[in-house]
Scaffold this motif. Structure first.
Motif, PDB file in Angstrom:
ATOM      1  N   LEU A   5      45.925  31.790  41.064  1.00  0.00           N
ATOM      2  CA  LEU A   5      44.428  32.197  41.240  1.00  0.00           C
ATOM      3  C   LEU A   5      43.949  31.645  42.573  1.00  0.00           C
ATOM      4  O   LEU A   5      43.189  32.593  43.442  1.00  0.00           O
ATOM      5  CB  LEU A   5      43.733  31.543  40.227  1.00  0.00           C
ATOM      6  CG  LEU A   5      42.110  31.559  40.380  1.00  0.00           C
ATOM      7  CD1 LEU A   5      41.526  32.771  40.172  1.00  0.00           C
ATOM      8  CD2 LEU A   5      41.641  30.469  39.251  1.00  0.00           C
ATOM      9  N   ILE A  35      34.497  34.976  38.247  1.00  0.00           N
ATOM     10  CA  ILE A  35      35.937  35.636  38.385  1.00  0.00           C
ATOM     11  C   ILE A  35      36.541  35.996  37.122  1.00  0.00           C
ATOM     12  O   ILE A  35      36.719  35.355  36.235  1.00  0.00           O
ATOM     13  CB  ILE A  35      36.816  34.869  39.265  1.00  0.00           C
ATOM     14  CG1 ILE A  35      36.280  34.735  40.692  1.00  0.00           C
ATOM     15  CG2 ILE A  35      37.965  35.438  39.654  1.00  0.00           C
ATOM     16  CD1 ILE A  35      36.919  33.447  41.455  1.00  0.00           C
ATOM     17  N   ARG A  36      36.826  37.259  37.110  1.00  0.00           N
ATOM     18  CA  ARG A  36      37.601  37.909  35.794  1.00  0.00           C
ATOM     19  C   ARG A  36      38.791  38.438  36.271  1.00  0.00           C
ATOM     20  O   ARG A  36      39.225  38.791  37.387  1.00  0.00           O
ATOM     21  CB  ARG A  36      36.777  39.113  35.651  1.00  0.00           C
ATOM     22  CG  ARG A  36      35.286  38.781  34.918  1.00  0.00           C
ATOM     23  CD  ARG A  36      34.161  39.804  34.602  1.00  0.00           C
ATOM     24  NE  ARG A  36      32.995  39.443  34.398  1.00  0.00           N
ATOM     25  CZ  ARG A  36      32.588  38.874  33.277  1.00  0.00           C
ATOM     26  NH1 ARG A  36      33.268  38.904  32.163  1.00  0.00           N
ATOM     27  NH2 ARG A  36      31.338  38.574  33.147  1.00  0.00           N
ATOM     28  N   ASP A  37      39.570  38.474  34.873  1.00  0.00           N
ATOM     29  CA  ASP A  37      40.984  39.004  35.281  1.00  0.00           C
ATOM     30  C   ASP A  37      41.246  40.336  34.715  1.00  0.00           C
ATOM     31  O   ASP A  37      40.186  41.071  34.435  1.00  0.00           O
ATOM     32  CB  ASP A  37      41.993  38.115  34.298  1.00  0.00           C
ATOM     33  CG  ASP A  37      41.819  38.087  32.668  1.00  0.00           C
ATOM     34  OD1 ASP A  37      41.163  38.808  32.351  1.00  0.00           O
ATOM     35  OD2 ASP A  37      42.422  37.250  32.063  1.00  0.00           O
ATOM     36  N   GLY A  59      38.953  41.586  31.668  1.00  0.00           N
ATOM     37  CA  GLY A  59      37.335  41.405  31.790  1.00  0.00           C
ATOM     38  C   GLY A  59      37.144  40.075  31.508  1.00  0.00           C
ATOM     39  O   GLY A  59      35.973  39.681  31.445  1.00  0.00           O
ATOM     40  N   ILE A  64      36.367  36.042  31.767  1.00  0.00           N
ATOM     41  CA  ILE A  64      35.999  34.993  32.953  1.00  0.00           C
ATOM     42  C   ILE A  64      37.308  33.941  33.143  1.00  0.00           C
ATOM     43  O   ILE A  64      37.426  33.119  31.825  1.00  0.00           O
ATOM     44  CB  ILE A  64      34.690  34.414  32.736  1.00  0.00           C
ATOM     45  CG1 ILE A  64      33.711  35.400  32.846  1.00  0.00           C
ATOM     46  CG2 ILE A  64      34.391  33.343  33.718  1.00  0.00           C
ATOM     47  CD1 ILE A  64      32.041  34.859  32.640  1.00  0.00           C
ATOM     48  N   ALA A  79      33.028  37.698  44.297  1.00  0.00           N
ATOM     49  CA  ALA A  79      33.353  37.584  43.083  1.00  0.00           C
ATOM     50  C   ALA A  79      34.132  38.694  42.512  1.00  0.00           C
ATOM     51  O   ALA A  79      35.322  38.822  41.786  1.00  0.00           O
ATOM     52  CB  ALA A  79      32.712  36.778  42.027  1.00  0.00           C
ATOM     53  N   GLY A  80      33.581  39.908  42.662  1.00  0.00           N
ATOM     54  CA  GLY A  80      33.961  41.153  42.216  1.00  0.00           C
ATOM     55  C   GLY A  80      35.369  41.407  42.879  1.00  0.00           C
ATOM     56  O   GLY A  80      36.376  42.029  42.455  1.00  0.00           O
ATOM     57  N   SER A 118      37.900  39.530  41.703  1.00  0.00           N
ATOM     58  CA  SER A 118      38.346  39.950  40.140  1.00  0.00           C
ATOM     59  C   SER A 118      39.180  41.111  40.140  1.00  0.00           C
ATOM     60  O   SER A 118      40.022  41.219  39.531  1.00  0.00           O
ATOM     61  CB  SER A 118      37.128  40.233  39.530  1.00  0.00           C
ATOM     62  OG  SER A 118      36.401  39.132  39.357  1.00  0.00           O
ATOM     63  N   ARG A 119      38.911  42.068  41.067  1.00  0.00           N
ATOM     64  CA  ARG A 119      39.656  43.216  41.085  1.00  0.00           C
ATOM     65  C   ARG A 119      40.976  43.088  41.784  1.00  0.00           C
ATOM     66  O   ARG A 119      42.014  43.691  41.352  1.00  0.00           O
ATOM     67  CB  ARG A 119      38.941  44.374  42.131  1.00  0.00           C
ATOM     68  CG  ARG A 119      37.720  45.001  41.438  1.00  0.00           C
ATOM     69  CD  ARG A 119      37.011  46.207  42.011  1.00  0.00           C
ATOM     70  NE  ARG A 119      36.542  45.677  43.467  1.00  0.00           N
ATOM     71  CZ  ARG A 119      35.086  45.139  43.537  1.00  0.00           C
ATOM     72  NH1 ARG A 119      34.727  45.027  42.417  1.00  0.00           N
ATOM     73  NH2 ARG A 119      34.836  44.776  44.661  1.00  0.00           N
ATOM     74  N   LEU A 158      42.771  40.428  41.007  1.00  0.00           N
ATOM     75  CA  LEU A 158      43.200  39.974  39.789  1.00  0.00           C
ATOM     76  C   LEU A 158      43.790  41.040  38.707  1.00  0.00           C
ATOM     77  O   LEU A 158      43.880  40.861  37.626  1.00  0.00           O
ATOM     78  CB  LEU A 158      42.628  38.912  39.069  1.00  0.00           C
ATOM     79  CG  LEU A 158      42.403  37.662  40.071  1.00  0.00           C
ATOM     80  CD1 LEU A 158      41.669  36.497  39.455  1.00  0.00           C
ATOM     81  CD2 LEU A 158      43.817  36.980  40.218  1.00  0.00           C
ATOM     82  N   TRP A 177      40.804  43.169  37.247  1.00  0.00           N
ATOM     83  CA  TRP A 177      39.801  43.643  36.736  1.00  0.00           C
ATOM     84  C   TRP A 177      39.399  45.046  37.191  1.00  0.00           C
ATOM     85  O   TRP A 177      39.067  45.415  38.287  1.00  0.00           O
ATOM     86  CB  TRP A 177      38.647  42.638  37.076  1.00  0.00           C
ATOM     87  CG  TRP A 177      37.438  42.986  36.406  1.00  0.00           C
ATOM     88  CD1 TRP A 177      37.128  43.088  34.872  1.00  0.00           C
ATOM     89  CD2 TRP A 177      36.180  43.177  37.003  1.00  0.00           C
ATOM     90  NE1 TRP A 177      35.873  43.379  34.721  1.00  0.00           N
ATOM     91  CE2 TRP A 177      35.049  43.462  35.910  1.00  0.00           C
ATOM     92  CE3 TRP A 177      35.595  43.375  38.446  1.00  0.00           C
ATOM     93  CZ2 TRP A 177      33.940  43.431  36.291  1.00  0.00           C
ATOM     94  CZ3 TRP A 177      34.399  43.214  38.526  1.00  0.00           C
ATOM     95  CH2 TRP A 177      33.431  43.704  37.404  1.00  0.00           C
TER      96      TRP A 177
END
Length: 261
Positions: free
Chosen positions: A90, A212-214, A217, A219, A248-249, A252-253, A255, A257
């Motif tokens: 991460l 932040i999402r994986d 989806g 958090i 953050a998006g 997340s992407r 990772l 998402w």
């Protein structure tokens, strides 16, 4: 591996010595020692002492014990290894995005995750302001009062929010806390996908945070842009909100998402 001698010339305190022996025991099992005789020989401790150490580690799931087969590494080590691997991955993925944001905003940036009922800082990029925010990697903070903490629990709903609100006092909350007012703010943060800390955790310190999402989806982390009030008035917090959620998006992407670009 045995414990290294103290560079100060003093013997380790009793508690430290027990801890070091426990770590040596784990490493001995990892190297192939499975019974008390072999473990005692490696540690140089009586069988009774070795048994007490091994039994305590087995009780906490750091070791497994099977009669006539002996000791093996336990599931707790797998859990910790997964957590450590996840944290490293991460941090590695998020850091370039946060470095670019830091170059633009010049404020302190924290990356954090939930650690039980607390917020744990995994990474920090110091700000370049005249006044620097005092914090460190590995520090734990209350969830309800920090921007990161609120961002981490945005998906939990009111029942979860109430649970975290009850945990941990904050230096900035000298006044009486208002649960209903806080819940109203959490509802607004959840709708917007961003969370603020308006001096709730520490006096004169404000921040804007986003989750932040994986790939699922969920958090899994959050980050915040943090500064003192002289650099972070209400108007700037509002301006930063869009930038923080955008970054953050991006993380997340990275990772996995599948959210909107």
């Amino acid at each position: 591996m045995s414990a290294k001698a103290s560079t100060t010339g003093r013997e380790p305190a009793a508690g430290s010595q027990t801890l070091l022996r426990g770590l040596d025991l784990l490493e001995a099992v990892a190297a192939g020692a499975t019974d008390l005789a072999a473990l005692s020989a490696v540690l140089g401790t009586p069988r009774s002492t070795t048994h007490r150490l091994a039994a305590a580690l087995a009780e906490r799931r750091y070791l497994n014990f099977v009669p006539r087969e002996g000791y093996s590494l336990g599931p707790k080590l797998l859990e910790l290894g997964f957590c450590a691997q996840h944290a490293v991955a991460l941090t590695r993925v998020a850091r370039p995005h946060l470095d670019r944001l830091s170059a633009v905003c010049e404020d302190t940036i924290h990356l954090g995750v939930l650690d039980g009922e607390w917020t744990l800082y995994l990474d920090k990029i110091p700000g370049r302001r005249r006044i620097e925010v005092s914090s460190r990697v590995g520090e734990r903070q209350p969830v309800w009062s920090t921007g990161i903490g609120k961002a981490l629990i945005l998906d939990l709903g009111e029942a979860g929010w109430r649970r975290f609100y009850a945990v941990g006092e904050a230096r900035g909350a000298g006044r009486a806390r208002d649960l209903e007012g806080w819940l109203d703010r959490m509802r607004a943060y959840a709708r917007r996908g961003v969370a603020f800390d308006r001096e709730e955790n520490e006096p004169e310190v404000r921040c804007v945070a986003a989750p932040i999402r994986d790939a699922s989806g969920a958090i899994v982390a959050a980050f915040s842009v943090t500064s003192t009030v002289q650099y972070m008035d209400e108007a700037r917090m509002e301006r930063l909100a869009d930038e923080v959620t955008r970054r953050a998006g991006e993380i997340s992407r990275a990772l996995g998402w599948p959210g909107r670009p």
